[in-house]
Design an enzyme around this catalytic site. Sequence first.
Site: not given
Length: 267
Positions: A20, A22, A198
Amino acid sequence: MEAALNKPPLLTGQYAFFFDFDGTLAKLKPHPSQVSLPDNVQYHLRKLADLSHGALALISGRSINELDKFTQPERYPLAGVHGAERRDINGQQFTLSLPANQMNAIRRKLQAALGDIDGVQIEEKPMAFALHYRHAPGSEPLVHNCAQAITAQYADLTLQQGKCVVEIKPGGVNKGEAVHQFMAEPPFSGRIPVFLGDDLTDEAGFDAVNQYHGVSIKVGQEATCARWRLEDVPAVWSWLSGQVAYFEQQRAITSRRADYESFGRSL
């Protein structure tokens, strides 16, 4: 109560890496345009891609064009907008689009309902809308109700919740499907997948990787189906650099062993 998850080990073997962006590779900022990717992180990504024979991809809610700006001059395999657009190792791009009249209608509805609310940002993507309310947390119910009302009008749309954001996007699109698509083609096929993320949007990716008995790594402390955990973005950077160093060390050991065996056969 969720069991405590350990820090992931350094890996040796044939792995395919998925990241991922960001909140995983890059620190979250108040506005998406303020995000940057440190030079040393870019360097370690390039090294890991080389050591993995190109089996490294970014899977993000951002568009492919945005991701390319952060990682240029490299052109990694990418999945943007949670997999609604994807580029393979050969540069071939696959895009799921919505009709222009549908995009226009949704845009008008969002502007009418949310356009005048301070702190709420309407981000338009090629085939989706992201509604950010990090700067207006009290507006969360209004934002969600608006998004739900719009998706209820279109059978081909669904909601994707994230950290202080809700997205309106095509149904059947998620990061887990992007992982499956990459794993079905070279140079990812036949390898063990590793996925780091996240957010809630990354849980589908973790689930897909778990199906391959791979390495799923949650960044942060929230509940997850991932099997390993890293505390924050700097911990990801540290793990990434350590993984590159470990791969290089293993390559050097293998090379020395091969040279020794070749020398022994020549005697």
